[in-house]
Motif scaffolding. Structure first.
Motif, PDB file in Angstrom:
ATOM      1  N   LEU A 193     -14.350   0.078   6.827  1.00  0.00           N
ATOM      2  CA  LEU A 193     -13.618  -0.195   5.460  1.00  0.00           C
ATOM      3  C   LEU A 193     -13.047   1.498   4.965  1.00  0.00           C
ATOM      4  CD1 LEU A 193     -15.611  -2.899   3.641  1.00  0.00           C
ATOM      5  CD2 LEU A 193     -13.236  -2.919   4.909  1.00  0.00           C
ATOM      6  N   PRO A 194     -11.530   1.588   4.546  1.00  0.00           N
ATOM      7  CA  PRO A 194     -11.536   2.705   3.712  1.00  0.00           C
ATOM      8  C   PRO A 194     -12.371   2.782   2.593  1.00  0.00           C
ATOM      9  CG  PRO A 194      -9.498   1.238   4.007  1.00  0.00           C
ATOM     10  CD  PRO A 194     -10.837   0.722   4.772  1.00  0.00           C
ATOM     11  N   ILE A 219      -7.858   3.826  -1.364  1.00  0.00           N
ATOM     12  CA  ILE A 219      -6.331   3.795  -0.997  1.00  0.00           C
ATOM     13  C   ILE A 219      -5.385   4.632  -1.813  1.00  0.00           C
ATOM     14  CG2 ILE A 219      -4.486   2.454  -0.296  1.00  0.00           C
ATOM     15  CD1 ILE A 219      -6.371   0.307   0.567  1.00  0.00           C
ATOM     16  N   ASP A 238      -4.751   7.760   3.247  1.00  0.00           N
ATOM     17  CA  ASP A 238      -5.542   6.702   3.179  1.00  0.00           C
ATOM     18  C   ASP A 238      -4.961   5.230   3.533  1.00  0.00           C
ATOM     19  OD1 ASP A 238      -7.737   8.362   2.086  1.00  0.00           O
ATOM     20  OD2 ASP A 238      -7.287   7.849  -0.076  1.00  0.00           O
ATOM     21  N   HIS A 279      -4.690   5.220   7.041  1.00  0.00           N
ATOM     22  CA  HIS A 279      -5.970   4.917   7.822  1.00  0.00           C
ATOM     23  C   HIS A 279      -6.137   3.419   7.416  1.00  0.00           C
ATOM     24  CE1 HIS A 279      -9.846   5.199   9.167  1.00  0.00           C
ATOM     25  NE2 HIS A 279     -10.383   4.639   7.849  1.00  0.00           N
ATOM     26  N   ALA A 280      -5.696   2.632   6.244  1.00  0.00           N
ATOM     27  CA  ALA A 280      -5.945   1.276   6.159  1.00  0.00           C
ATOM     28  C   ALA A 280      -5.155   0.561   6.824  1.00  0.00           C
ATOM     29  CB  ALA A 280      -5.810   1.112   4.497  1.00  0.00           C
ATOM     30  N   THR A 281      -3.977   0.710   6.944  1.00  0.00           N
ATOM     31  CA  THR A 281      -2.969   0.274   7.894  1.00  0.00           C
ATOM     32  C   THR A 281      -3.683   0.095   9.334  1.00  0.00           C
ATOM     33  OG1 THR A 281      -1.280   0.727   6.361  1.00  0.00           O
ATOM     34  CG2 THR A 281      -0.578  -0.324   8.465  1.00  0.00           C
ATOM     35  N   TYR A 312     -13.352  -7.933   7.659  1.00  0.00           N
ATOM     36  CA  TYR A 312     -12.693  -6.405   7.698  1.00  0.00           C
ATOM     37  C   TYR A 312     -11.156  -6.456   7.352  1.00  0.00           C
ATOM     38  CZ  TYR A 312     -16.467  -3.566   9.136  1.00  0.00           C
ATOM     39  OH  TYR A 312     -17.702  -2.375   9.231  1.00  0.00           O
ATOM     40  N   ILE A 371      -9.629  -5.109   3.506  1.00  0.00           N
ATOM     41  CA  ILE A 371      -8.696  -4.007   3.255  1.00  0.00           C
ATOM     42  C   ILE A 371      -7.367  -4.642   2.721  1.00  0.00           C
ATOM     43  CG2 ILE A 371      -7.282  -2.477   4.767  1.00  0.00           C
ATOM     44  CD1 ILE A 371      -9.388  -2.539   6.884  1.00  0.00           C
ATOM     45  N   MET A 390      -7.941  -4.641  -0.778  1.00  0.00           N
ATOM     46  CA  MET A 390      -7.826  -3.368  -1.433  1.00  0.00           C
ATOM     47  C   MET A 390      -6.372  -2.993  -1.343  1.00  0.00           C
ATOM     48  SD  MET A 390     -10.730  -1.313   0.669  1.00  0.00           S
ATOM     49  CE  MET A 390     -10.678   0.461  -0.093  1.00  0.00           C
ATOM     50  N   MET A 391      -5.482  -3.174  -0.617  1.00  0.00           N
ATOM     51  CA  MET A 391      -4.063  -2.741  -0.267  1.00  0.00           C
ATOM     52  C   MET A 391      -3.322  -3.909  -1.783  1.00  0.00           C
ATOM     53  SD  MET A 391      -3.097  -2.619   3.135  1.00  0.00           S
ATOM     54  CE  MET A 391      -2.687  -0.939   3.747  1.00  0.00           C
TER      55      MET A 391
END
Length: 128
Positions: free
Chosen positions: A32-33, A36, A41, A44-46, A103, A107, A110-111
Motif C-alpha cells: 500500500l502506498p 498519494i 506517489d 506508484h499507487a496506479t 489491496y 488503493i 485512497m485515490m
C-alpha cells in the motif's frame, strides 16, 4: 493468461499447501502506498493497482483450474490425501485473490479520498 509467478501451474498444485503458502508469501509483491501526495506517489499507487488487478485475475484462474483438476481426480478415484492437497491449494489461491482484491480496494479508496480533497480545495479557492 500471462504467468505472473515464476513457477508452472503444475508445480504449484503439486506443492504441499503450506509450502505453496510460504512460496506465494515470498513471490507476491503488493504494498500500500504511504500517501498519494505527489505525482510519484500517484504513479506508484496506479502501478500497485494494476499489479493487484493482475494478481486478482491470475489467482482466480489458478483457483478455477485447481477446482476443475480436483473434481476430475475425484471422479477418477484419487486418494483422499490428493483431494485434500488440491482443496488446500484451491483455498490458498482463493485467499491470495481476496488479499489482492483488498489491496486494490484500499488503493482505490485512497485515490478517491485524494480526489475529494482536491475537489474541496478547488471549491474553497485553494489550489494544490
Amino acid at each position: 493468461m500471462k504467468q505472473i509467478i515464476n513457477v508452472s501451474f503444475q508445480s504449484l498444485i503439486e506443492m504441499d499447501p503450506m509450502e505453496l503458502s510460504d512460496y506465494l508469501r515470498t513471490e507476491v509483491n503488493l504494498e500500500l502506498p504511504v500517501s498519494i501526495d505527489s505525482k510519484a506517489d500517484m504513479y506508484h499507487a496506479t502501478e500497485m493497482m494494476a499489479k493487484a488487478s493482475s494478481y486478482i485475475c491470475y489467482f482466480k484462474e489458478m483457483e478455477t483450474l485447481t477446482r476443475a483438476i480436483k473434481r476430475q481426480k475425484k471422479r477418477s478415484g484419487c486418494s483422499t490425501e490428493t483431494a485434500d492437497n488440491l482443496l488446500g491449494c484451491e483455498e490458498i489461491f482463493e485467499t491470495y485473490k481476496r488479499i489482492a482484491e483488498q489491496y486494490y480496494e484500499q488503493i482505490s479508496k485512497m485515490m478517491t479520498m485524494k480526489r475529494l480533497m482536491l475537489d474541496e480545495c478547488k471549491i474553497l479557492g485553494r489550489t494544490t
